[in-house]
Design an enzyme around this catalytic site. Sequence first.
Site, PDB file in Angstrom:
ATOM      1  N   HIS A   9       0.691  -1.077   0.159  1.00  0.00           N
ATOM      2  CA  HIS A   9       0.127  -0.218   0.353  1.00  0.00           C
ATOM      3  C   HIS A   9       0.800   1.022  -0.164  1.00  0.00           C
ATOM      4  O   HIS A   9       1.928   1.515   1.028  1.00  0.00           O
ATOM      5  CB  HIS A   9      -1.113   0.220   1.463  1.00  0.00           C
ATOM      6  CG  HIS A   9      -0.061  -0.023   2.725  1.00  0.00           C
ATOM      7  ND1 HIS A   9       0.429   1.678   3.220  1.00  0.00           N
ATOM      8  CD2 HIS A   9      -0.114  -0.773   3.513  1.00  0.00           C
ATOM      9  CE1 HIS A   9       1.158   1.427   3.980  1.00  0.00           C
ATOM     10  NE2 HIS A   9       0.428   0.020   4.348  1.00  0.00           N
ATOM     11  N   GLU A  79      -1.677  -7.044   8.163  1.00  0.00           N
ATOM     12  CA  GLU A  79      -0.970  -7.091   8.714  1.00  0.00           C
ATOM     13  C   GLU A  79      -0.563  -7.532   9.899  1.00  0.00           C
ATOM     14  O   GLU A  79      -1.477  -7.800  10.767  1.00  0.00           O
ATOM     15  CB  GLU A  79      -0.309  -5.186   8.683  1.00  0.00           C
ATOM     16  CG  GLU A  79       1.292  -4.765   9.031  1.00  0.00           C
ATOM     17  CD  GLU A  79       2.287  -5.579   8.028  1.00  0.00           C
ATOM     18  OE1 GLU A  79       2.610  -6.648   8.421  1.00  0.00           O
ATOM     19  OE2 GLU A  79       3.231  -4.611   7.764  1.00  0.00           O
TER      20      GLU A  79
END
Length: 198
Positions: A9, A79
Site C-alpha cells: 500500500h 498486516e
Amino acid sequence: MAQLTLIRHGETEWSRAHRHTGRTDVPLTETGEEQARAAGKLLSDRQFDHVFVSPLRRARETAVLAGLPDAVAEPDLMEWDYGGYEGLTTAQIRETRPGWYLWRDGVIPGDAEHPGEQVESVGSRVDRVLARVRPLLAAGDDVALVAHGHVLRVLTARWLGLDPAGGRLFWLATAGVCFLGFEHEQPVMKGWNQRGGA
C-alpha cells in the site's frame, strides 16, 4: 509462465512517521494516493486473472487507485499484529527494550483489538494465502496481492522456502511492486521493490 505480483500500500501518516501500523485502519496520505496511482501505471500493461487484497483501508484504497477495483478481500493478508507495540516507533520501543528487533524479538500482547502475533503466526497466514494462489498460478493465471510491508516480506520468504523470519531480508517501500515467479518450476524472485514515478 504465470506470475505472482505483490503491491504494498501507499504511504500513510503512520508509515511516514515510522510507526508500527498493524491492524489500525489508517487511510492513505495524498502522497500515498499518488504512489498507488504510480504503481498502477507501472502495471498498466498487465492483466490479472485474480487480485486479492487485505481488508484494511490503506490496502483497499491502493488497489482501487492502482486500477484493481475488483480485488477480493483476503483476511490472511492483513498486516502483522504488533500487539502492545501498535503505533509505536522502533526508537520508542527501545526506550524500554534496548536493542529490540522485530524479526528476532517479536511483540508483546496489546489490547483486545491488538492481541499481537509472532512471526510464525504471520508465516502460517501467508502459507494459507500461498496455498490458495499456487493452484491458480499452476493453471497459468496471473495473480496480484495488495497488502502491507511486513506481511508481504514474510510471504516472499515463504515463497522462496525460507523461514518466516527470512522476511527481514526484503525491505519494501510504500507502493513497492514485486514479482515472484518460477525458473525451471522452482520459485524465484523476478523483480523487487519497483516503483512508479510518483
